[in-house]
Scaffold this motif. Structure first.
Motif, PDB file in Angstrom:
ATOM      1  N   ARG A   1       0.826  -1.207   0.000  1.00  5.06           N
ATOM      2  CA  ARG A   1       0.000   0.000   0.000  1.00  5.06           C
ATOM      3  C   ARG A   1       0.865   1.263   0.000  1.00  5.06           C
ATOM      4  NH1 ARG A   1      -3.954  -2.157   4.595  1.00  5.06           N
ATOM      5  NH2 ARG A   1      -1.933  -2.958   5.231  1.00  5.06           N
ATOM      6  N   THR A   2       1.999   1.213   0.704  1.00  5.08           N
ATOM      7  CA  THR A   2       2.951   2.325   0.649  1.00  5.08           C
ATOM      8  C   THR A   2       3.540   2.429  -0.754  1.00  5.08           C
ATOM      9  OG1 THR A   2       3.481   2.163   2.992  1.00  5.08           O
ATOM     10  CG2 THR A   2       5.126   3.217   1.579  1.00  5.08           C
ATOM     11  N   ALA A   3       3.856   1.292  -1.355  1.00 10.10           N
ATOM     12  CA  ALA A   3       4.378   1.283  -2.729  1.00 10.10           C
ATOM     13  C   ALA A   3       3.375   1.926  -3.684  1.00 10.10           C
ATOM     14  CB  ALA A   3       4.697  -0.140  -3.164  1.00 10.10           C
ATOM     15  N   ALA A   4       2.100   1.646  -3.510  1.00  8.60           N
ATOM     16  CA  ALA A   4       1.065   2.229  -4.375  1.00  8.60           C
ATOM     17  C   ALA A   4       1.043   3.751  -4.241  1.00  8.60           C
ATOM     18  CB  ALA A   4      -0.304   1.641  -4.033  1.00  8.60           C
ATOM     19  N   ARG A   5       1.168   4.253  -3.011  1.00  5.64           N
ATOM     20  CA  ARG A   5       1.194   5.708  -2.801  1.00  5.64           C
ATOM     21  C   ARG A   5       2.417   6.336  -3.466  1.00  5.64           C
ATOM     22  NH1 ARG A   5      -0.769   4.035   2.138  1.00  5.64           N
ATOM     23  NH2 ARG A   5       1.244   4.175   3.190  1.00  5.64           N
ATOM     24  N   ARG A   6       3.559   5.679  -3.347  1.00  9.31           N
ATOM     25  CA  ARG A   6       4.785   6.222  -3.954  1.00  9.31           C
ATOM     26  C   ARG A   6       4.719   6.184  -5.476  1.00  9.31           C
ATOM     27  NH1 ARG A   6       9.034   4.098   0.466  1.00  9.31           N
ATOM     28  NH2 ARG A   6       8.517   5.669   2.023  1.00  9.31           N
ATOM     29  N   LEU A   7       4.110   5.137  -6.035  1.00  7.26           N
ATOM     30  CA  LEU A   7       3.922   5.085  -7.483  1.00  7.26           C
ATOM     31  C   LEU A   7       3.052   6.259  -7.939  1.00  7.26           C
ATOM     32  CD1 LEU A   7       3.334   1.267  -7.994  1.00  7.26           C
ATOM     33  CD2 LEU A   7       5.281   2.589  -8.865  1.00  7.26           C
TER      34      LEU A   7
ATOM     35  N   GLU B   1       2.633   9.113  -6.468  1.00  4.72           N
ATOM     36  CA  GLU B   1       3.423  10.343  -6.335  1.00  4.72           C
ATOM     37  C   GLU B   1       4.381  10.518  -7.512  1.00  4.72           C
ATOM     38  OE1 GLU B   1       5.301   9.859  -2.545  1.00  4.72           O
ATOM     39  OE2 GLU B   1       3.421  10.155  -1.436  1.00  4.72           O
ATOM     40  N   ALA B   2       4.844   9.395  -8.097  1.00  4.41           N
ATOM     41  CA  ALA B   2       5.757   9.432  -9.241  1.00  4.41           C
ATOM     42  C   ALA B   2       5.005   9.524 -10.566  1.00  4.41           C
ATOM     43  CB  ALA B   2       6.645   8.189  -9.231  1.00  4.41           C
ATOM     44  N   GLY B   3       3.672   9.621 -10.498  1.00  3.08           N
ATOM     45  CA  GLY B   3       2.867   9.745 -11.713  1.00  3.08           C
ATOM     46  C   GLY B   3       2.589   8.427 -12.407  1.00  3.08           C
ATOM     47  N   ILE B   4       2.738   7.321 -11.689  1.00  2.00           N
ATOM     48  CA  ILE B   4       2.477   5.987 -12.253  1.00  2.00           C
ATOM     49  C   ILE B   4       1.202   5.446 -11.631  1.00  2.00           C
ATOM     50  CG2 ILE B   4       3.316   3.623 -12.477  1.00  2.00           C
ATOM     51  CD1 ILE B   4       6.167   4.818 -12.405  1.00  2.00           C
ATOM     52  N   ALA B   5       0.175   5.316 -12.457  1.00  2.09           N
ATOM     53  CA  ALA B   5      -1.115   4.833 -11.978  1.00  2.09           C
ATOM     54  C   ALA B   5      -1.105   3.307 -11.909  1.00  2.09           C
ATOM     55  CB  ALA B   5      -2.229   5.293 -12.906  1.00  2.09           C
ATOM     56  N   PRO B   6      -1.534   2.740 -10.788  1.00  2.20           N
ATOM     57  CA  PRO B   6      -1.645   1.280 -10.727  1.00  2.20           C
ATOM     58  C   PRO B   6      -2.788   0.803 -11.617  1.00  2.20           C
ATOM     59  CG  PRO B   6      -2.558   2.265  -8.746  1.00  2.20           C
ATOM     60  CD  PRO B   6      -1.962   3.388  -9.558  1.00  2.20           C
TER      61      PRO B   6
ATOM     62  N   GLU C   1      -0.591  -3.737  -8.649  1.00  4.01           N
ATOM     63  CA  GLU C   1       0.012  -4.043  -9.942  1.00  4.01           C
ATOM     64  C   GLU C   1       0.105  -2.775 -10.790  1.00  4.01           C
ATOM     65  OE1 GLU C   1      -1.124  -8.625 -10.916  1.00  4.01           O
ATOM     66  OE2 GLU C   1      -2.678  -7.131 -11.351  1.00  4.01           O
ATOM     67  N   LEU C   2       1.165  -2.692 -11.575  1.00  3.11           N
ATOM     68  CA  LEU C   2       1.348  -1.598 -12.510  1.00  3.11           C
ATOM     69  C   LEU C   2       1.725  -2.186 -13.863  1.00  3.11           C
ATOM     70  CD1 LEU C   2       4.814  -0.431 -12.723  1.00  3.11           C
ATOM     71  CD2 LEU C   2       4.234  -1.202 -10.418  1.00  3.11           C
ATOM     72  N   ALA C   3       1.461  -1.434 -14.903  1.00  2.00           N
ATOM     73  CA  ALA C   3       1.837  -1.854 -16.250  1.00  2.00           C
ATOM     74  C   ALA C   3       2.737  -0.790 -16.851  1.00  2.00           C
ATOM     75  CB  ALA C   3       0.605  -2.048 -17.128  1.00  2.00           C
ATOM     76  N   ASP C   4       3.790  -1.239 -17.526  1.00  2.00           N
ATOM     77  CA  ASP C   4       4.632  -0.277 -18.231  1.00  2.00           C
ATOM     78  C   ASP C   4       3.941   0.105 -19.539  1.00  2.00           C
ATOM     79  OD1 ASP C   4       5.288  -2.188 -20.229  1.00  2.00           O
ATOM     80  OD2 ASP C   4       7.274  -2.582 -19.411  1.00  2.00           O
ATOM     81  N   PRO C   5       4.481   1.049 -20.291  1.00  2.00           N
ATOM     82  CA  PRO C   5       3.806   1.484 -21.519  1.00  2.00           C
ATOM     83  C   PRO C   5       3.622   0.391 -22.573  1.00  2.00           C
ATOM     84  CG  PRO C   5       5.378   3.146 -20.810  1.00  2.00           C
ATOM     85  CD  PRO C   5       5.597   1.933 -19.953  1.00  2.00           C
ATOM     86  N   TRP C   6       4.325  -0.737 -22.458  1.00  2.00           N
ATOM     87  CA  TRP C   6       4.223  -1.817 -23.446  1.00  2.00           C
ATOM     88  C   TRP C   6       3.373  -2.976 -22.953  1.00  2.00           C
ATOM     89  CZ3 TRP C   6       8.387   0.989 -22.050  1.00  2.00           C
ATOM     90  CH2 TRP C   6       8.781   1.940 -22.992  1.00  2.00           C
TER      91      TRP C   6
END
Length: 149
Positions: A98-104, A106-111, A125-130
Motif C-alpha cells: 500500500r505504501t508502494a502504491a502511494r509512492r507510485l 506520487e511518481a505519476g504511475i497509476a496502478p 500491480e502496474l503496467a509499463d507502456p508496453w
C-alpha cells in the motif's frame, strides 16, 4: 513412445539419466519499444538500473540483493499498449504494497487497480507502456513467509 497421431514430447525423447534440475531464476525478460523511455519509467517506479548496454538494446533492473533481475530488451516496432487481462505477471516482494502504491502515484504511475488483499498480505500491480505487468506484494498477513521475517 507417442501414440498414433500424437507428436513426440520432450519427455518422450529424454531418459531419466538426462533430466535436469531447476536451480533458480536467471533473469525475467520484458520486451519494450524504447529502452530510454523504459529505463525512465522503471526508475520513476523505484527500480535501480544494474547495467545498461544500449548497443545490445538491454538494461538490467535490480531486484533486491539478488543477482537475477528484470532484463528490459528493446524490440523494434513494439508500440505502447494496454496489457491484455491474461498477460503474465511478475510479482516482487516489497515491505508494504500500500505504501508502494502511494509512492507510485506520487511518481505519476497509476496502478492497474487499487491495492488488493491476497492470502499473504497486499498487492498492487502496474503496467509499463508496453503492457508488461509488475506486481508489488507484501507479506503483512503472513510475515513468517516473507524475506524480512
Amino acid at each position: 513412445m507417442p501414440g498414433a497421431g500424437r507428436s513426440p514430447t520432450y519427455s518422450d525423447c529424454v531418459s531419466d539419466d538426462e533430466s535436469y534440475e531447476l536451480l533458480g531464476f536467471d533473469n525475467v525478460l520484458l520486451p519494450v519499444g524504447d529502452l530510454t523511455e523504459a529505463v525512465g519509467f522503471y526508475e520513476r517506479a523505484g527500480f535501480t538500473v544494474g547495467f545498461r548496454f544500449d548497443e545490445a538494446g538491454i538494461a538490467l533492473l535490480k531486484v533486491g540483493g539478488e543477482t537475477p533481475g528484470i532484463l528490459l530488451r528493446q524490440e523494434d516496432g513494439l508500440e505502447h499498449r494496454m496489457p491484455p487481462w491474461h498477460t503474465p505477471r511478475v510479482w516482487l516482494e516489497v515491505p508494504d504494497a500500500r505504501t508502494a502504491a502511494r509512492r507510485l502515484a506520487e511518481a505519476g504511475i497509476a496502478p492497474l487497480d487499487e491495492p488488493f488483499p491476497v492470502a499473504t498480505g497486499w498487492t498492487v500491480e502496474l503496467a509499463d507502456p508496453w503492457g508488461n505487468v509488475i506486481g508489488l506484494t507484501d507479506y503483512s498477513k503472513r510475515p513468517a513467509l516473507g524475506r524480512r521475517a
